[in-house]
Design a protein around this motif. Structure first.
Motif, mmCIF file in Angstrom:
data_model
loop_
_atom_site.group_PDB
_atom_site.id
_atom_site.type_symbol
_atom_site.label_atom_id
_atom_site.label_comp_id
_atom_site.label_asym_id
_atom_site.label_seq_id
_atom_site.Cartn_x
_atom_site.Cartn_y
_atom_site.Cartn_z
ATOM 1 N N GLU A 102 -43.268 43.868 -36.649
ATOM 2 C CA GLU A 102 -42.440 44.619 -35.705
ATOM 3 C C GLU A 102 -42.357 46.099 -36.098
ATOM 4 O OE1 GLU A 102 -40.428 43.429 -32.886
ATOM 5 O OE2 GLU A 102 -41.796 41.706 -33.027
ATOM 6 N N ILE A 148 -32.336 33.906 -37.748
ATOM 7 C CA ILE A 148 -32.751 34.233 -36.375
ATOM 8 C C ILE A 148 -31.634 35.004 -35.681
ATOM 9 C CG2 ILE A 148 -33.233 33.234 -34.089
ATOM 10 C CD1 ILE A 148 -34.787 30.989 -35.597
ATOM 11 N N VAL A 166 -37.241 35.764 -31.469
ATOM 12 C CA VAL A 166 -37.603 35.595 -32.885
ATOM 13 C C VAL A 166 -38.194 34.204 -33.151
ATOM 14 C CG1 VAL A 166 -36.683 35.524 -35.244
ATOM 15 C CG2 VAL A 166 -35.956 37.328 -33.674
ATOM 16 N N ILE A 178 -34.363 42.292 -32.528
ATOM 17 C CA ILE A 178 -35.722 41.786 -32.299
ATOM 18 C C ILE A 178 -35.617 40.623 -31.303
ATOM 19 C CG2 ILE A 178 -37.775 40.764 -33.373
ATOM 20 C CD1 ILE A 178 -36.932 42.105 -36.002
ATOM 21 N N PHE A 215 -31.540 38.525 -36.987
ATOM 22 C CA PHE A 215 -32.679 39.315 -36.498
ATOM 23 C C PHE A 215 -32.470 39.710 -35.032
ATOM 24 C CE2 PHE A 215 -36.621 39.409 -39.272
ATOM 25 C CZ PHE A 215 -35.913 39.242 -40.449
ATOM 26 N N GLU A 216 -31.902 38.786 -34.256
ATOM 27 C CA GLU A 216 -31.742 39.095 -32.829
ATOM 28 C C GLU A 216 -30.552 40.021 -32.590
ATOM 29 O OE1 GLU A 216 -34.202 35.486 -30.825
ATOM 30 O OE2 GLU A 216 -32.023 35.320 -30.684
ATOM 31 N N PHE A 273 -40.031 35.598 -42.096
ATOM 32 C CA PHE A 273 -39.207 36.681 -41.534
ATOM 33 C C PHE A 273 -39.701 38.047 -42.045
ATOM 34 C CE2 PHE A 273 -36.581 32.966 -40.955
ATOM 35 C CZ PHE A 273 -35.975 33.182 -39.729
ATOM 36 N N LEU A 303 -42.561 39.018 -39.995
ATOM 37 C CA LEU A 303 -42.113 39.495 -38.689
ATOM 38 C C LEU A 303 -41.645 40.956 -38.775
ATOM 39 C CD1 LEU A 303 -41.545 38.870 -35.713
ATOM 40 C CD2 LEU A 303 -39.345 37.907 -36.388
ATOM 41 N N LYS A 351 -41.742 33.936 -31.984
ATOM 42 C CA LYS A 351 -42.660 34.729 -32.805
ATOM 43 C C LYS A 351 -42.914 34.067 -34.165
ATOM 44 C CE LYS A 351 -41.502 39.098 -30.588
ATOM 45 N NZ LYS A 351 -40.561 40.236 -30.591
#
Ligand code: AMP
Ligand code: MN
Ligand code: MN
Ligand code: MN
Length: 285
Positions: free
Chosen positions: A149, A112, A124, A121, A115-116, A142, A145, A127
């Motif tokens: 995205e 996470i 996360v 993103i 990803f952030e 993931f 996602l 989502k």
């Protein structure tokens, strides 16, 4: 052992308690509609879906084997061990699954964060809840996602470009050695089965070493019928299985209805000269 005849057997599939998209009930309905009469639901590192189904076993239109697919490692490789026929109330196995969950949660937090902060993103965790209905977080969530995205066109490329070793969102998985997983499976009365052996990208001699070790530490069966396996690979696996006295298993590894090549019950036949693992179970039908 009583006579047990099943028309269609599928001993490997996933519900939305791990990275499948159907609920356990939907999985059962689809399997039954496809003619499956013996099914093992094998979510990654959890039996929550199986527990739900076994609350009212008399309602099931097929025979269900309590199971899970256990994330494990052997010489730094992720290896999956299917635990077939486990006692879902066994304390040692439940404690083992709790540790697996903790590892998944820790790895999930790292992902996470990547990803952030690296992929920019937002929200996360929120989502991910759309895909992961249970507690288990998988890398495939993931990957989904990344597709949603617009960062990858499909799962395969999401893994290749972002999640694979050395890529921007790679994480180390610290799964127990297969010996430890097998110990927990045996404690719960289950049969440890080596999942999809040809998918680990091992040379023939390394695969032989893996199977030799797997067998030595208590493994009892090998999957040798699943989507994509070639007849020549099946013959070779059957030869090695016989050498070590291992049974054979089969399963679609179904995750999503869209993956039509791996639908429930859609599995090649086992080689004829090898003993099916399900004959080891006493189902009291
Ligand atoms: P995890 O157990 O959380 O590491 O996630 C592994 C899961 O991701 C597997 O069970 C597959 O369902 C999926 N997976 C792994 N590698 C790929 C790939 N290259 N393409 C598509 N799905 C993959
Ligand atoms: Mn999966
Ligand atoms: Mn697997
Ligand atoms: Mn699987």
């Amino acid at each position: 052992m009583q006579e047990q005849n099943y028309n269609k057997v599928d001993l490997h599939c996933h519900s939305h308690f791990s990275d499948g998209s159907l609920s356990p009930e939907q999985l059962i309905s689809r399997a039954s509609a496809n003619g499956v009469d013996l099914l093992a639901v094998t979510d990654h590192d959890t039996i929550d879906g199986v527990k739900l189904l076994l609350k009212q076993p008399s309602n099931l239109p097929l025979t269900l084997i309590p199971a899970a697919e256990i994330s494990s490692s052997w010489e730094n490789k992720d290896i999956h061990i299917v635990a077939l026929g486990v006692d879902i109330n066994n304390k040692i196995f439940s404690e083992f699954l709790k540790q697996q969950l903790r590892k998944r949660q820790q790895r999930g937090l790292l992902l996470i964060d990547k990803f952030e902060n690296r992929l920019k993103i937002k929200e996360v965790a929120k989502k991910l809840k759309v895909y992961a209905k249970g507690e288990i977080i998988c890398r495939s969530h993931f990957a989904q996602l990344l597709v949603d995205e617009g960062l990858a066109v499909d799962f395969r490329r999401a893994f290749e470009r972002f999640l694979a070793k050395g890529k921007i969102a790679a994480v180390n998985s610290e799964w127990p050695d297969i010996q430890h997983s097998i110990k927990a499976i045996i404690a719960a009365g289950g049969i440890a089965t080596l999942a999809h052996p040809t998918r680990y990208k091992l040379s023939n001699s390394r695969l032989y070493e893996l199977i030799e070790y797997f067998s030595r530490v208590g493994g009892r069966a090998i999957e040798m019928a699943y989507p994509g396996i070639k007849p020549q690979q099946q013959r070779q696996l059957a030869r090695v299985a016989k050498e070590f006295g291992l049974f054979a298993s089969k399963g679609s590894d179904f995750h999503h209805p869209q993956q039509v090549w791996a639908d429930l019950g859609k599995v090649p036949s086992l080689p004829v000269d090898i003993e099916p693992v399900w004959e080891q179970f006493d189902f009291n039908k």
